[in-house]
Enzyme design. Structure first.
Site, PDB file in Angstrom:
ATOM      1  CE  LYS A  15      -4.574   1.258   0.433  1.00  0.00           C
ATOM      2  NZ  LYS A  15      -5.467   0.566  -0.568  1.00  0.00           N
ATOM      3  CB  THR A  62      -3.307  -3.126  -0.294  1.00  0.00           C
ATOM      4  OG1 THR A  62      -4.550  -2.747  -0.936  1.00  0.00           O
ATOM      5  CG2 THR A  62      -2.628  -3.938  -1.286  1.00  0.00           C
ATOM      6  CG  HIS A 265      23.080  26.181 -14.099  1.00  0.00           C
ATOM      7  ND1 HIS A 265      24.411  26.343 -13.823  1.00  0.00           N
ATOM      8  CD2 HIS A 265      22.749  25.469 -14.962  1.00  0.00           C
ATOM      9  CE1 HIS A 265      24.753  24.904 -14.330  1.00  0.00           C
ATOM     10  NE2 HIS A 265      23.914  24.332 -14.886  1.00  0.00           N
TER      11      HIS A 265
END
Length: 308
Positions: A15, A62, A265
């Site tokens: 799960k 689950t 950057h």
């Protein structure tokens, strides 16, 4: 893993993204403590009958895993670290279900921090910080343990004391050498502890919570250097190495550390036209922030004697 009918099956089920908030209200001074965890569970078990036949008798649902997260959070009457909670869950699944032989528990802890009002810590007020605390605990039925903690999204920037020189040059290279640039990154670090069994982890209360804060501090201190002078970075690679080696030097129970540090950057702004060649002249002051594309730098440092 098993073979049947000429086919080999490697399987797991679980799960993911079970979100749970937990409040402890028992502070001696009346203070509350709060955590928010996002839990993912993966079980390796002997349930191949569900693949080979119409037989679900060995599958742990689950939905049951999800409910277990909430029940175990409720049962934790005393505060505990996210690492301890991950180990607790893994140990439960391996010991409670005979068919489960390994449980892998991943948790992301959101950075809720206690607020200060008029210089005093608030008893029950919190604000959300930036970087997350991550954990992966792999627990086996034998009690064997692999424990990895980490920090994700730790954004760091310094406006000087960074350069990049004497790199490979060819016909595609236009980047100039510099000893003066901004250095910005978003550190994603994970470190593996040397504890190899559930029984061997330290019994000190909130040990791993303290260790997380200490490791994060070492990473930041190494990146920035002393507050008055800083420390020069000749490359992201060198800074990454110094950060990782500082952690291994400072913490004997950390066996290895993986660092991923994109070079985010900030490009110098120079604006000009034929009529006005110096409309805006860069003088280490105005930059264009950009995160795409960015440099990608990653490395793993480990003790030569540690088991990988």
């Amino acid at each position: 893993m098993a073979a049947e009918g000429g086919l080999r099956v490697e399987q797991r089920h679980g799960k993911a993204r079970v979100r749970v908030g937990r409040v402890w209200r028992q502070g001696a001074d009346g203070s509350h403590h709060f955590v928010e965890w996002n839990v993912s569970i993966s079980l390796l078990s002997h349930c191949l009958s569900s693949y080979h036949r119409d037989d679900n008798s060995d599958i742990v649902a689950t939905d049951t895993m999800k409910n277990t997260v909430y029940v175990k959070a409720k049962e934790c009457g005393d505060r505990l670290s996210v690492e301890e909670f991950a180990i607790l869950l893994g140990n439960h699944f391996c010991s409670f279900y005979p068919q489960v032989y390994t449980a892998i528990v991943n948790i992301v802890e959101k950075p809720w921090e206690r607020v200060c009002i008029d210089g005093k810590p608030h008893l029950h007020g919190f604000k959300l910080g930036s970087e997350n605390h991550t954990v992966e605990a792999t627990v086996q039925k034998s009690g064997a343990l692999t424990l990895t903690s980490g920090v994700a999204g730790l954004a760091l920037l310094k406006t000087t004391q960074s350069g990049f020189e004497k790199f490979v040059r060819d016909k595609y290279t236009i980047l100039p050498d510099t000893r003066e640039r901004m250095l910005a990154t978003e550190v994603n670090a994970s470190w593996r502890y040397s504890y190899e069994s559930v029984a061997s982890i330290p019994k000190k209360e909130l040990y791993f919570s303290e260790k997380f804060m200490e490791v994060k501090k070492v990473l930041m201190d190494t990146f920035f250097g002393p507050p008055e002078t800083g420390v020069y970075s000749p490359s992201v690679q060198r800074t990454l190495y110094l950060m990782g080696s500082a952690v291994l030097r400072r913490f004997p129970d950390v066996a290895s550390i993986h660092l991923k540090m994109p070079n985010i950057h900030f490009l110098p702004v120079n604006l000009s036209t034929k009529e006005n060649p110096s409309m805006v002249k860069f003088k280490d002051d105005v930059y264009l922030p950009t995160d795409e594309p960015h440099g990608s730098i990653a490395a793993t440092l480990s003790r030569i004697t540690s088991k990988m």
